[in-house]
Design an enzyme around this catalytic site. Sequence first.
Site, PDB file in Angstrom:
ATOM      1  CB  CYS A 238      57.356 -30.664  -8.288  1.00  0.00           C
ATOM      2  SG  CYS A 238      58.469 -31.973  -7.757  1.00  0.00           S
TER       3      CYS A 238
ATOM      4  CE  LYS B 115      57.642 -27.130  -5.917  1.00  0.00           C
ATOM      5  NZ  LYS B 115      58.987 -27.758  -5.966  1.00  0.00           N
TER       6      LYS B 115
ATOM      7  CD  GLU C   9      60.213 -28.899  -9.780  1.00  0.00           C
ATOM      8  OE1 GLU C   9      60.324 -30.116  -9.562  1.00  0.00           O
ATOM      9  OE2 GLU C   9      59.915 -28.082  -8.901  1.00  0.00           O
TER      10      GLU C   9
END
Length: 312
Positions: free
Chosen positions: A188, A145, A70
């Site tokens: 993440c 995300k 990321e």
Amino acid sequence: MLTSRCIVGITALYLRRQIKLQNRMSTFTRPVAAVCQVTATPDKQANFSACKKLVEEAKTQGASMVFLPEGFDYIGSSREETLSLSESLKGDIISQYTQLARKLEVWLSLGGFHERGPDWESDRRIYNSHIIINDKGDIVSVYRKSHLFDVELPEKGVSLKESAFTIPGPSLVPPVQTPVGKVGLGICYDLRFPELSLALQRTGAEILTYPSAFTVATGAAHWEVLLRARAIETQCFVLAAAQVGQHHEKRSSYGHALAVDPWGEVLGDCGGEKPGMVLVEVDLEKVKSTRRNMPVQQHRRDTKFYQSLEES
Ligand SMILES: O=C(O)CNC(=O)[C@H](CS)NC(=O)CCC(=O)C(=O)O
């Protein structure tokens, strides 16, 4: 006497070399993934150069797919900077990477690209996008995300509000067939939501990916435990590229880019100090045998079963 000892010495050397060569070759019997860690800064060109070097090195060592974390493009030092450096998928950064993939004939997982959203001109909002590029340089999948990191941990010095500049992604994307296996995409903080990993596993993922920029405090407490838990629950490989070290005066990341096998064993760890990579052989037979020997997916009850408590 002297002569024979000499010959023995040379033979031993020769044998040692043969063994080394055999070991080296044996690491090439399965497809190899390179899991990278970098220290991105607000300097996009410097970040590209650093990532490019890792990708080239990984390819030389035999990797067929390279995983970058990321924020591989940059980590901004303010909300304003993060927004102003963002680009669209058709911008310079992604075209540099598609060219690199095509030139080296390598697949890329670009773990969290700051992508200008659909209404950028009016709302200045971005997506945090995980992009898969194939060895011909085509973008084959984009996952945005879906869980945003809005977290205040005053006693740990962590205060981040990702939703102040990022739009949550609208949906999950189906796992992507790659040379190392079927890859399920997360990013993440998504790592903390087992529902996502199970959904990817159910739709065929053999490998889960969590490219990350974990904070130092949350990383030390949770990173490895969460990655291994996701691997054990889903019986998938888990590959997690990471940011490491200091990005600018206000922000550092935990590092420890990790590769975990479907049994939960750590195959490689990039440590918490500096950029680097680990090369792992992805033996999909391990996925099959782990699932065959302990068929937890078959033992799982239907969703209704677990919801029954909430309804009563
Ligand atoms: O901001 C950018 O430019 C790139 N994005 C990130 O670094 C994101 C959002 S702030 N970081 C995380 O999700 C950390 C999660 C974490 O540390 C945890 O779950 O504990």
